[in-house]
Each structure stands twice: as C-alpha cells, then as structure tokens.
Design a protein around this motif. Structure first.
Motif, PDB file in Angstrom:
ATOM      1  N   ASN A   1       0.815  -1.203   0.000  1.00  0.00           N
ATOM      2  CA  ASN A   1       0.000   0.000   0.000  1.00  0.00           C
ATOM      3  C   ASN A   1       0.855   1.263   0.000  1.00  0.00           C
ATOM      4  O   ASN A   1       0.549   2.240   0.666  1.00  0.00           O
ATOM      5  CB  ASN A   1      -0.969  -0.013   1.192  1.00  0.00           C
TER       6      ASN A   1
ATOM      7  N   ASN B   1       3.376   4.202  -2.270  1.00  0.00           N
ATOM      8  CA  ASN B   1       3.564   4.939  -3.511  1.00  0.00           C
ATOM      9  C   ASN B   1       5.062   4.832  -3.795  1.00  0.00           C
ATOM     10  O   ASN B   1       5.849   5.656  -3.348  1.00  0.00           O
ATOM     11  CB  ASN B   1       3.126   6.395  -3.346  1.00  0.00           C
TER      12      ASN B   1
ATOM     13  N   ARG C   1       5.768   3.754 -11.218  1.00  0.00           N
ATOM     14  CA  ARG C   1       5.223   3.633  -9.866  1.00  0.00           C
ATOM     15  C   ARG C   1       4.840   2.186  -9.581  1.00  0.00           C
ATOM     16  O   ARG C   1       4.468   1.431 -10.466  1.00  0.00           O
ATOM     17  CB  ARG C   1       3.969   4.494  -9.690  1.00  0.00           C
TER      18      ARG C   1
ATOM     19  N   GLN D   1       3.280  -0.392  -5.965  1.00  0.00           N
ATOM     20  CA  GLN D   1       2.589  -0.364  -4.673  1.00  0.00           C
ATOM     21  C   GLN D   1       3.340  -1.110  -3.587  1.00  0.00           C
ATOM     22  O   GLN D   1       3.155  -0.837  -2.412  1.00  0.00           O
ATOM     23  CB  GLN D   1       1.204  -1.024  -4.807  1.00  0.00           C
TER      24      GLN D   1
ATOM     25  N   ASP E   1       2.100  -2.162   6.274  1.00  0.00           N
ATOM     26  CA  ASP E   1       1.205  -1.331   5.469  1.00  0.00           C
ATOM     27  C   ASP E   1       1.753   0.091   5.494  1.00  0.00           C
ATOM     28  O   ASP E   1       1.784   0.734   6.540  1.00  0.00           O
ATOM     29  CB  ASP E   1      -0.209  -1.367   6.044  1.00  0.00           C
TER      30      ASP E   1
ATOM     31  N   GLY F   1      -0.028   4.435   2.053  1.00  0.00           N
ATOM     32  CA  GLY F   1       0.133   5.437   1.004  1.00  0.00           C
ATOM     33  C   GLY F   1       1.411   6.242   1.055  1.00  0.00           C
ATOM     34  O   GLY F   1       1.614   7.131   0.227  1.00  0.00           O
TER      35      GLY F   1
ATOM     36  N   THR G   1       5.167   7.501   0.470  1.00  0.00           N
ATOM     37  CA  THR G   1       6.019   7.425  -0.712  1.00  0.00           C
ATOM     38  C   THR G   1       7.379   6.838  -0.363  1.00  0.00           C
ATOM     39  O   THR G   1       7.956   7.154   0.667  1.00  0.00           O
ATOM     40  CB  THR G   1       6.199   8.832  -1.323  1.00  0.00           C
TER      41      THR G   1
END
Length: 90
Positions: free
Chosen positions: A34, A36, A46, A48, A78, A81, A83
C-alpha cells in the motif's frame, strides 16, 4: 493522515530502508504494501509494493502480486500510502 498513522508509516519506511541497506540482514523478509513506490523505471514509474529478502530488493510491483510471492514468516508492513524512493548504500 493522523499523526500516529503518519509516525507508524515513517517508522516502517525507515525500518525497510535499514533492512534493504543491509543493516538487518539476519532479520526476516519484509513486505511493504500500500505504498507509492517511485521505481525510477520509465516503463513502470510507480509501484505499490516491495519485498526485501536478505537485505536486497527481491520484488517491486502490485500489492496482490507481493502478497502472493511473500515468503513465509515475512514481516508485513502497510505503508498507508507513504512514498518510497530508491536509495544507495555504500
């Protein structure tokens, strides 16, 4: 992002980078999900997920593929999101 969640995500990234840099080679495999992930690859800029085994990146791609390829006993993190950028360790 909530302060606690942000701190946890940043800690996860720091732990992953230390592992990938070879600081914790004896540690179990690590799976980052999860995220970026900036790959520096024009064909797939990119991603995940990242899997690191024995201090080296073994996989970069989608979450579902990483879950399917995750080694037994791997630590799952996790990134919520966050980066991730590639780095170098001499």
């Amino acid at each position: 992002m909530a302060p606690g969640l942000r701190a946890a995500a940043m800690s996860a990234v720091a732990a992953a980078l230390a592992f990938v840099a070879g600081v914790c080679i004896a540690a179990p495999p690590i799976v980052l999900l999860n995220g970026n992930v900036y790959t520096n690859d024009a064909a797939a800029p990119r991603a995940q997920a990242i899997i690191a085994v024995d201090g080296r990146v073994a996989f970069v791609g989608r979450d579902a593929e990483a879950r399917a390829q995750a080694p037994g006993g791997a630590r799952i993190i996790d990134l919520a999101g966050a980066t991730v950028f590639p780095g170098l360790a001499d």
